[in-house]
Design a protein around this motif. Structure first.
Motif, short mmCIF file in Angstrom:
data_model
loop_
_atom_site.label_atom_id
_atom_site.label_comp_id
_atom_site.label_asym_id
_atom_site.label_seq_id
_atom_site.Cartn_x
_atom_site.Cartn_y
_atom_site.Cartn_z
N PHE A 113 0.91 -1.17 -0.04
CA PHE A 113 0.02 -0.14 -0.11
C PHE A 113 0.83 1.27 0.05
O PHE A 113 0.42 2.34 -0.80
CB PHE A 113 -0.96 0.03 1.17
N ALA A 116 2.12 1.53 -3.78
CA ALA A 116 1.17 2.02 -4.34
C ALA A 116 0.90 3.53 -4.18
O ALA A 116 0.48 4.17 -5.33
CB ALA A 116 -0.34 1.45 -3.99
N LYS A 142 -3.45 -7.29 -4.10
CA LYS A 142 -4.18 -6.66 -3.00
C LYS A 142 -3.36 -6.34 -1.81
O LYS A 142 -2.35 -6.92 -1.28
CB LYS A 142 -5.26 -7.55 -2.59
N THR A 143 -3.39 -4.79 -1.69
CA THR A 143 -2.69 -4.17 -0.46
C THR A 143 -3.77 -3.48 0.28
O THR A 143 -4.57 -3.03 -0.25
CB THR A 143 -1.84 -3.25 -1.08
N ALA A 144 -3.56 -3.36 1.41
CA ALA A 144 -4.55 -2.80 2.44
C ALA A 144 -3.76 -2.57 3.76
O ALA A 144 -2.86 -3.16 4.30
CB ALA A 144 -5.88 -3.69 2.60
N ILE A 154 -9.03 -0.14 3.71
CA ILE A 154 -8.34 0.78 3.05
C ILE A 154 -7.24 0.39 2.37
O ILE A 154 -6.27 -0.30 2.82
CB ILE A 154 -8.32 2.06 3.92
N GLY A 155 -7.11 0.52 0.87
CA GLY A 155 -5.95 -0.19 0.14
C GLY A 155 -6.18 -0.09 -1.21
O GLY A 155 -6.88 1.06 -1.73
N ALA A 156 -5.37 -0.58 -1.88
CA ALA A 156 -5.32 -0.66 -3.44
C ALA A 156 -5.02 -1.80 -4.34
O ALA A 156 -4.59 -2.75 -3.43
CB ALA A 156 -4.23 0.54 -3.92
N PHE A 157 -5.36 -1.90 -5.25
CA PHE A 157 -4.91 -2.93 -6.04
C PHE A 157 -3.34 -2.52 -6.77
O PHE A 157 -3.43 -1.59 -7.52
CB PHE A 157 -5.67 -3.49 -7.42
N GLU A 236 -11.36 -8.21 -8.98
CA GLU A 236 -12.40 -8.81 -8.31
C GLU A 236 -13.73 -8.32 -8.72
O GLU A 236 -14.53 -7.94 -8.02
CB GLU A 236 -12.01 -8.62 -6.82
#
Lengths: 360, 360
Positions: A113, A116, A142-144, A154-157, A236
């Motif tokens: 994350f 990102a 997947k990050t978060a 709360i995250g981002a691809f 997803e």
């Protein structure tokens, strides 16, 4: 060493799996945009593997900075994430600097994350050192971080450029974490790989004994499954949600019990049993199937019941799930061992009864 | 109403520009994935425009929640960002809920970053209510928050689905903010649109007097320039960096003086004069060009000198810039009025002298 590929077009990347990979910086060097990296690790993994990696990279002219986070899911929050940003800014890292995650799922999720979002995106490499991160969280982007009201909210691809799964690092993994990682391996068997499920029924003790060949097989087979699903559905919109078998229940357990008290894999195991129980109540799988799933989890040393929380608390926590759509809970359930589906129409009473039946 | 298009393939989106658009919910409704929105605004803009927008959307069956942030650049940080996440989670917003930014650049940047990261991404709409956000920050998908060591250091590229620039909202804009917005309009003239620069020389007083036609022209022409650049280079691999004329110097001023003490547009104006001064010292533009640029900024009521900070402080703060590559500062400089270039080879003494010459 075995190499898999995550087929994502111009963002495709390799997963190297094998023993002793950390000592081979030549695997990493081709992926650096400039000879500069920051390694994010934690205060448990760092003392074991950081220096070796640092020395190896420095020997090839790479400037290496490092930041060690406090260990554990309870630290997967803003405050800890900011330790990474503070370091990146204090060392004047550029957006071409590569961030390397050296650790388990928490380190990988947070470093990912940070990568990102630092200067809107910097190159990122995953070096997972736990079974759970090698078979699951390091692959797929997947990050978060967690929010007090919900896990991974709360995250981002954000895809890494390389995943380096050094099986040797599992030698130092605590037993409890090894077992927790097995929950995600079992998951692949249940959702889409019945042959893997059967292999696990024959080989679970070899994995618990850390047989290197068995571990390598489990990591490779899991990553193959993960890479296929991610390549087909990166963000997803559909199929990828199946990877969350047991996770809606499991996230409720992790949040409800306080992050870190149940390991993620343990919560997923208990959550998978709830999903199996609900699938049985819908008439989709048999009591024998449920028993077979339970036995494998028990042999892996994993919980097969969730903690005693009021069912209303479970349901309340589950309502925050990212798969909720138009107020409706969408659950990953089983049509058979080896075949999962997304289902949005399970009767609330059946969901409650399945949870009830699987609380200690 | 005029409509422009930001040509980004399957993420293309329209920019509607005109008066009274806030009262036309039909412009917004087609872009909602579900009849549910959260409006992020601030405690200055909210009292003026929130209720009208809420009533208009509610009248069409949309559930509307709102969160008002404290106003100002000094609040563009983690703590304030978390107010948005707290609201989204408390109201159990789903990843299909649409986030709407109603306010200036700070609101848009923070709401955009929240939308980019809540549940790894939710739909986002920009309704900019300041001149600066209408001509610049609402278009192009740059979102960010500040870090104590550097402005906009943590963020994401995340495009809105719609930008609604209601010129009527400029009626309530404080004079100082109107002027600050003009700095970014002048910027487009300087970097790529000499005809706009000349138009500004003839019409700057009309803009200061808030002539609706002049404002509409300035917003539309600015957005046309911005949309072209963004469509050609979404993630700033090349040409997009030109939009940062004056920004490397300007961010140093904003950070060095404490966020919010200099408005962003004011800092960009002074920074643009430093860039012009440096361009002259490199022999690229004439003293007459510099004087012409200075006169236009003065007529717009903008500063043409930076604050008195030690030159070493300027250089230190500038070293954090996102355009730094391999330790080398890359600056946007002028080859002519209407033509900017990226330059990484300006002698450090020339940079220092240009700053020195433009500190009060």
């Amino acid at each position: 060493m075995r190499t898999l590929n995550v087929a994502l077009g111009d963002r495709a990347y390799p997963i190297h799996i094998g023993r002793g990979l950390l000592a081979a910086p030549s695997l990493i060097l081709p992926f650096l945009r400039t000879p500069r990296v920051v390694i994010v690790t934690n205060d448990v993994v760092g003392p074991l593997y950081l220096e070796g990696l640092q020395v190896a990279l420095t020997g090839h002219g790479v400037r290496v900075d490092a930041v060690a986070l406090p260990d554990g899911e309870r630290h997967k929050d803003w405050q800890t994430l900011n330790l990474i940003f503070d370091k990146l800014l204090a060392e004047r890292c550029e957006r071409s600097t590569t961030l390397i995650a050296l650790g388990g799922g928490v380190v990988g999720d947070m470093a990912g994350f940070a990568a990102a979002t630092y200067q809107r995106g910097m190159p990122f490499i995953q070096i997972p050192t736990t079974l759970l991160s090698q078979v699951d969280s390091s692959v797929g982007g997947k990050t978060a971080i967690n929010h007090p009201l919900g896990k991974n909210m709360i995250g981002a691809f954000y895809q890494p450029r390389l995943v380096l799964a050094d099986i040797s690092t599992l030698d130092t993994l605590p037993d409890r974490e090894l077992k927790a990682g097995l929950a995600e391996v079992i998951k692949y068997g249940l959702i889409r790989d019945p042959a893997l499920f059967e292999w696990l029924e024959s080989n679970i003790e070899r994995l618990l004994a850390r047989d290197p060949d068995a571990l390598t097989f489990a990591v490779e087979r899991s990553c193959t499954n993960k890479a296929e699903v991610v390549a087909a559905d990166e963000t997803e919109q559909g199929e990828r949600a199946l990877l969350n078998l047991g996770h809606t229940f499991g996230h409720a357990i992790e949040t409800g019990m306080g992050y870190g008290n149940w390991l993620h894999g343990e919560a997923v195991a208990a959550g998978t049993m709830m999903a199996a129980e609900l699938s049985r109540r819908l008439g989709w799988i048999s009591a024998e199937d449920v028993a077979r799933i339970e036995v494998l989890h028990r042999r892996a040393g994993l919980p097969v019941q969730g903690p005693v929380l009021p069912v209303a608390t479970y349901l309340d926590l589950m309502a925050h799930d990212k798969k909720v759509e138009a107020g409706r809970l969408r659950l990953v359930l089983l049509r058979a061992i080896g075949r999962a589906v997304i289902h949005g129409d399970a009767p609330p009473e059946a969901i409650a009864a399945a949870i009830e039946a699987r609380c200690e």
